[in-house]
Enzyme design. Structure first.
Site, mmCIF file in Angstrom:
data_model
loop_
_atom_site.group_PDB
_atom_site.id
_atom_site.type_symbol
_atom_site.label_atom_id
_atom_site.label_comp_id
_atom_site.label_asym_id
_atom_site.label_seq_id
_atom_site.Cartn_x
_atom_site.Cartn_y
_atom_site.Cartn_z
ATOM 1 N N LYS A 117 0.961 -1.236 -0.040
ATOM 2 C CA LYS A 117 -0.194 0.054 0.102
ATOM 3 C C LYS A 117 0.847 1.267 0.009
ATOM 4 C CE LYS A 117 -3.756 -2.630 2.358
ATOM 5 N NZ LYS A 117 -4.382 -2.769 3.354
ATOM 6 N N GLN A 159 -5.094 -1.431 9.400
ATOM 7 C CA GLN A 159 -4.785 -2.871 8.776
ATOM 8 C C GLN A 159 -5.567 -3.967 9.832
ATOM 9 O OE1 GLN A 159 -3.441 -3.301 5.925
ATOM 10 N NE2 GLN A 159 -4.186 -5.270 6.260
ATOM 11 N N ASP A 214 -11.417 2.729 3.721
ATOM 12 C CA ASP A 214 -11.589 1.366 3.554
ATOM 13 C C ASP A 214 -13.208 1.417 3.486
ATOM 14 O OD1 ASP A 214 -9.526 -0.506 3.222
ATOM 15 O OD2 ASP A 214 -9.156 -0.794 5.598
#
Ligand code: NAP
Length: 306
Positions: A52, A96, A119
């Protein structure tokens, strides 16, 4: 022969477009910023986060990685998120997953400012998705929509079956397809006659985390099959059963000791489907690309002040 839906090519196209948007924002003095919180030292999460950050660097997004130890408490993590919520230069916050078991992951996700929720997992953004209002969408399903769109696969009016009902993939996938006017069925582990339901699909999305479960008899001839599953198979007998008709793949397994297999049988799908995403190289590459898109869209929205 079935058409292979190439996720790498689409990812490269999207990242190229992202770069132009980042340059435009930077020229206006507003470089987008993404902060990733990686708790502990889970090796798979470390690889995901590294990829990422690398994508951010490639397109000019300012990234920051925070790595609190696995011993961090829920309260300390909430304080960290609250601090990032306040920082003007942080557009996107990504926590995460998975978090260590002692941490209340739902509370942490709820604490992320919905405006900075790259997200798209905050319940407010789940509501925005259901009601088709603007807001960040979960990256993997929105990447799948890009695969369909950019390959010219029609969605409107078609029967779509999504196998899997997670908040991360299955449910948002179904709503994104619904908003493009597909007729949707969502399946799960209690679905009766899964093969029969799947055979009704013009578009079949498999997101269960069960290696090669979707075999030829689940697939309507000519259907578009999207394989979200990423399962590492390290049992040789299992690999031999899956790749019985592909000796070169089995040789590959013997060389590496494991292989990445989707939720769809890789040999059957090539014989029955009209088009399908391979594993690897299908859905996977899109997830990070859509994270970049979400970060940029948040930065653009915040720059416009709306
Ligand atoms: P998850 O949270 O474990 O959800 C799995 C879903 O599949 C559940 O709804 C479950 O049903 C259903 N399911 C499990 N076994 C089934 C069966 N035998 N028949 C029918 N349905 C079954 O998984 P997820 O996070 O959605 O991820 C799914 C897969 O996608 C995993 O392999 C994951 O690694 C992969 N993934 C890939 C990417 C990518 O970028 N390529 C991104 C995210 C996820 P119940 O609800 O009834 O338990």
């Amino acid at each position: 022969m079935a058409q292979i839906l190439d996720g790498i090519r689409i990812r490269d196209q999207i990242l190229k477009e992202c770069k132009v948007r980042v340059e435009r924002l930077a020229a206006a003095g507003r470089v987008p910023g993404l902060t990733v919180i990686l708790v502990g030292d889970d090796p798979a999460s470390q690889i995901y986060v590294r990829n990422k950050i690398k994508a951010c660097e490639e397109i000019g997004i300012r990234s920051q990685k925070l790595t609190p130890p696995a011993t961090i408490t829920t309260e300390e993590l909430l304080a960290l998120v609250a601090d990032l919520n306040r920082q003007e230069a942080v557009d996107g916050i990504l926590v995460q997953m998975p978090l260590p078991p002692h941490i209340d992951a739902k509370r942490v996700l709820l604490a992320v400012d919905p405006e900075k929720d790259v997200d798209g997992l905050h319940p407010l953004n789940a509501g925005n998705l259901v009601t088709n209002r603007p807001g960040p969408r979960p990256c993997t399903p929105s990447g799948i929509m890009q695969i369909l769109k950019r390959h010219g696969i029609p969605v409107s009016g078609r029967r779509a079956v999504v196998v899997g009902r997670s908040d991360l993939v299955g449910k948002p996938m179904a709503f994104l397809l619904l908003h493009e006017h597909a007729t949707i069925t969502i399946c799960h582990s209690k679905t009766v006659d899964l093969p029969g339901v799947c055979r009704e699909a013009d578009i079949l999305v498999a997101a269960m985390g069960r290696p090669a479960l979707i075999t030829g008899d689940f697939i309507k001839p000519g259907a578009t099959v999207i394989d979200v599953g990423t399962n590492r198979v390290s049992d040789r007998d299992r690999a031999a059963a899956i790749f019985a008709r592909k000796p070169e793949k089995l040789a590959d397994f013997d060389k590496r000791g494991s292989l990445l297999v989707g939720d769809v049988h890789p040999v059957d799908v090539a014989e029955r489907a009209g088009a399908y995403t391979p594993v690897p190289g299908g859905v996977g590459p899109l997830t990070i690309a859509m994270l970049m898109v979400n970060t940029i869209e948040i930065a653009e929205r915040r720059h416009r002040g709306c």
